[in-house]
Design an enzyme around this catalytic site. Sequence first.
Site, PDB file in Angstrom:
ATOM      1  N   ASP A 195       0.836  -1.211   0.000  1.00 44.17           N
ATOM      2  CA  ASP A 195       0.000   0.000   0.000  1.00 44.17           C
ATOM      3  C   ASP A 195       0.867   1.256   0.000  1.00 44.17           C
ATOM      4  O   ASP A 195       0.604   2.189  -0.740  1.00 44.17           O
ATOM      5  CB  ASP A 195      -0.996  -0.001   1.176  1.00 44.17           C
ATOM      6  CG  ASP A 195      -0.316  -0.132   2.526  1.00 44.17           C
ATOM      7  OD1 ASP A 195       0.823  -0.622   2.574  1.00 44.17           O
ATOM      8  OD2 ASP A 195      -0.928   0.249   3.538  1.00 44.17           O
TER       9      ASP A 195
ATOM     10  N   THR B 257      10.493  -1.738   5.805  1.00 45.33           N
ATOM     11  CA  THR B 257       9.693  -2.965   5.678  1.00 45.33           C
ATOM     12  C   THR B 257       9.963  -3.662   4.349  1.00 45.33           C
ATOM     13  O   THR B 257      10.287  -4.847   4.322  1.00 45.33           O
ATOM     14  CB  THR B 257       8.179  -2.641   5.791  1.00 45.33           C
ATOM     15  OG1 THR B 257       7.951  -1.930   7.002  1.00 45.33           O
ATOM     16  CG2 THR B 257       7.337  -3.899   5.746  1.00 45.33           C
TER      17      THR B 257
ATOM     18  N   ARG C 132      -9.316   1.586   7.449  1.00 43.81           N
ATOM     19  CA  ARG C 132      -8.823   0.942   6.218  1.00 43.81           C
ATOM     20  C   ARG C 132      -9.926   0.881   5.172  1.00 43.81           C
ATOM     21  O   ARG C 132      -9.678   0.770   3.983  1.00 43.81           O
ATOM     22  CB  ARG C 132      -8.369  -0.492   6.511  1.00 43.81           C
ATOM     23  CG  ARG C 132      -7.174  -0.604   7.439  1.00 43.81           C
ATOM     24  CD  ARG C 132      -6.678  -2.044   7.443  1.00 43.81           C
ATOM     25  NE  ARG C 132      -5.831  -2.346   8.588  1.00 43.81           N
ATOM     26  CZ  ARG C 132      -4.510  -2.155   8.612  1.00 43.81           C
ATOM     27  NH1 ARG C 132      -3.892  -1.663   7.565  1.00 43.81           N
ATOM     28  NH2 ARG C 132      -3.812  -2.467   9.677  1.00 43.81           N
TER      29      ARG C 132
ATOM     30  N   ASP D 197       7.256   3.918   2.922  1.00 47.68           N
ATOM     31  CA  ASP D 197       7.478   5.111   3.736  1.00 47.68           C
ATOM     32  C   ASP D 197       8.998   5.237   3.989  1.00 47.68           C
ATOM     33  O   ASP D 197       9.715   5.752   3.136  1.00 47.68           O
ATOM     34  CB  ASP D 197       6.675   4.874   5.031  1.00 47.68           C
ATOM     35  CG  ASP D 197       6.317   6.131   5.772  1.00 47.68           C
ATOM     36  OD1 ASP D 197       7.176   7.023   5.826  1.00 47.68           O
ATOM     37  OD2 ASP D 197       5.206   6.224   6.300  1.00 47.68           O
TER      38      ASP D 197
ATOM     39  N   ASP E 282      -4.325   2.483   7.699  1.00 44.92           N
ATOM     40  CA  ASP E 282      -5.043   2.589   8.974  1.00 44.92           C
ATOM     41  C   ASP E 282      -4.507   3.681   9.900  1.00 44.92           C
ATOM     42  O   ASP E 282      -3.376   4.140   9.758  1.00 44.92           O
ATOM     43  CB  ASP E 282      -4.944   1.263   9.725  1.00 44.92           C
ATOM     44  CG  ASP E 282      -3.539   1.017  10.286  1.00 44.92           C
ATOM     45  OD1 ASP E 282      -2.575   1.047   9.489  1.00 44.92           O
ATOM     46  OD2 ASP E 282      -3.409   0.823  11.506  1.00 44.92           O
TER      47      ASP E 282
ATOM     48  N   GLY F 230      10.882   2.743   3.931  1.00 43.89           N
ATOM     49  CA  GLY F 230      11.451   1.736   3.033  1.00 43.89           C
ATOM     50  C   GLY F 230      11.971   0.512   3.783  1.00 43.89           C
ATOM     51  O   GLY F 230      12.311  -0.496   3.170  1.00 43.89           O
TER      52      GLY F 230
ATOM     53  N   LYS G 164       6.043   7.449  -0.439  1.00 43.32           N
ATOM     54  CA  LYS G 164       6.339   8.679   0.309  1.00 43.32           C
ATOM     55  C   LYS G 164       7.858   8.834   0.372  1.00 43.32           C
ATOM     56  O   LYS G 164       8.491   8.531   1.375  1.00 43.32           O
ATOM     57  CB  LYS G 164       5.727   8.565   1.712  1.00 43.32           C
ATOM     58  CG  LYS G 164       5.561   9.893   2.415  1.00 43.32           C
ATOM     59  CD  LYS G 164       5.133   9.690   3.851  1.00 43.32           C
ATOM     60  CE  LYS G 164       3.640   9.580   4.017  1.00 43.32           C
ATOM     61  NZ  LYS G 164       3.255   9.438   5.452  1.00 43.32           N
TER      62      LYS G 164
HETATM   63  C1  PRP Z   1       2.750  -0.153   6.784  1.00 45.81           C
HETATM   64  C2  PRP Z   1       2.611  -0.269   5.274  1.00 45.81           C
HETATM   65  C3  PRP Z   1       3.954  -0.743   4.846  1.00 45.81           C
HETATM   66  C4  PRP Z   1       4.890  -0.147   5.865  1.00 45.81           C
HETATM   67  C5  PRP Z   1       5.564   1.044   5.275  1.00 45.81           C
HETATM   68  O1  PRP Z   1       2.515  -1.395   7.321  1.00 45.81           O
HETATM   69  O2  PRP Z   1       1.598  -1.170   4.915  1.00 45.81           O
HETATM   70  O3  PRP Z   1       4.056  -2.142   4.849  1.00 45.81           O
HETATM   71  O4  PRP Z   1       4.097   0.251   6.981  1.00 45.81           O
HETATM   72  O5  PRP Z   1       6.435   1.606   6.200  1.00 45.81           O
HETATM   73  P1  PRP Z   1       8.006   1.653   6.045  1.00 45.81           P
HETATM   74  O6  PRP Z   1       8.332   1.906   4.608  1.00 45.81           O
HETATM   75  O7  PRP Z   1       8.394   2.826   6.928  1.00 45.81           O
HETATM   76  O8  PRP Z   1       8.587   0.377   6.565  1.00 45.81           O
HETATM   77  P2  PRP Z   1       2.181  -1.667   8.848  1.00 45.81           P
HETATM   78  O9  PRP Z   1       3.385  -2.272   9.500  1.00 45.81           O
HETATM   79  O10 PRP Z   1       1.618  -0.419   9.469  1.00 45.81           O
HETATM   80  O11 PRP Z   1       1.073  -2.799   8.743  1.00 45.81           O
HETATM   81  P3  PRP Z   1      -0.342  -2.822   7.975  1.00 45.81           P
HETATM   82  O12 PRP Z   1      -0.065  -3.095   6.517  1.00 45.81           O
HETATM   83  O13 PRP Z   1      -1.059  -3.956   8.624  1.00 45.81           O
HETATM   84  O14 PRP Z   1      -1.019  -1.483   8.185  1.00 45.81           O
END
Ligand code: PRP
Length: 182
Positions: free
Chosen positions: A102, A109, A167, A105, A161, A107, A133
């Site tokens: 989705d 994850t 969501r 941010d 969320d 990066g 982003k």
């Molecule tokens: C959110 C989003 C990405 C991640 C992005 O997931 O879905 O996977 O954060 O952030 P990053 O680039 O700073 O790592 P989250 O862990 O909030 O879980 P979700 O998908 O269940 O909302």
Amino acid sequence: MEQDYRVEKILYTQEFIENKIKEVAQWINETYKDSKDLALVGLLKGSILFLAQLIKSVKVDHTIDFIVASSYYGASKSTGTIKIVTDLAHDIKGKDVLIIEDIVDSGITIVKVIEYLKTKQPTSIRVASLLNKSAKRKVEFTPDKIGIEVPDLFLIGYGLDYQEKFRNLPYIGILKKEFIKD
Ligand code: PRP
């Protein structure tokens, strides 16, 4: 479009988002037209609406699988550690893997998830993210396909969320300050 009373502003309407998703689907149809074995891997939970809408326009045969990766296990996101909470159900060895996200941010994850999935020996691995982003990036990473480049605001809706809620909003917006609890 009816706006939830807790939403300050709608940044992207459903129509705008879904047109962008069609562009992502066209990119998939072109990029994977010769692929023998395409596996879409949705990163839960944020990607659910994006993935559901996306596959309506994907014409290339594919399978769907999911992975749950959490960056919140006992530490803040900035530590750069993630945990695979739920792994893929199917083998991706020798497959073309496209991760469906989705938002990218910091990066952290996505980079960690790619690192993990590479150990399963897919033929190729790419990322399509509905939102990007880049202003918040902490590690070098650019998705192979981006739906919308977004400003550095806390966004909710269309899978994104706030404390696990919102969501379901069919648009992407920002929350009113009085509904943000710290
Ligand atoms: C959110 C989003 C990405 C991640 C992005 O997931 O879905 O996977 O954060 O952030 P990053 O680039 O700073 O790592 P989250 O862990 O909030 O879980 P979700 O998908 O269940 O909302």
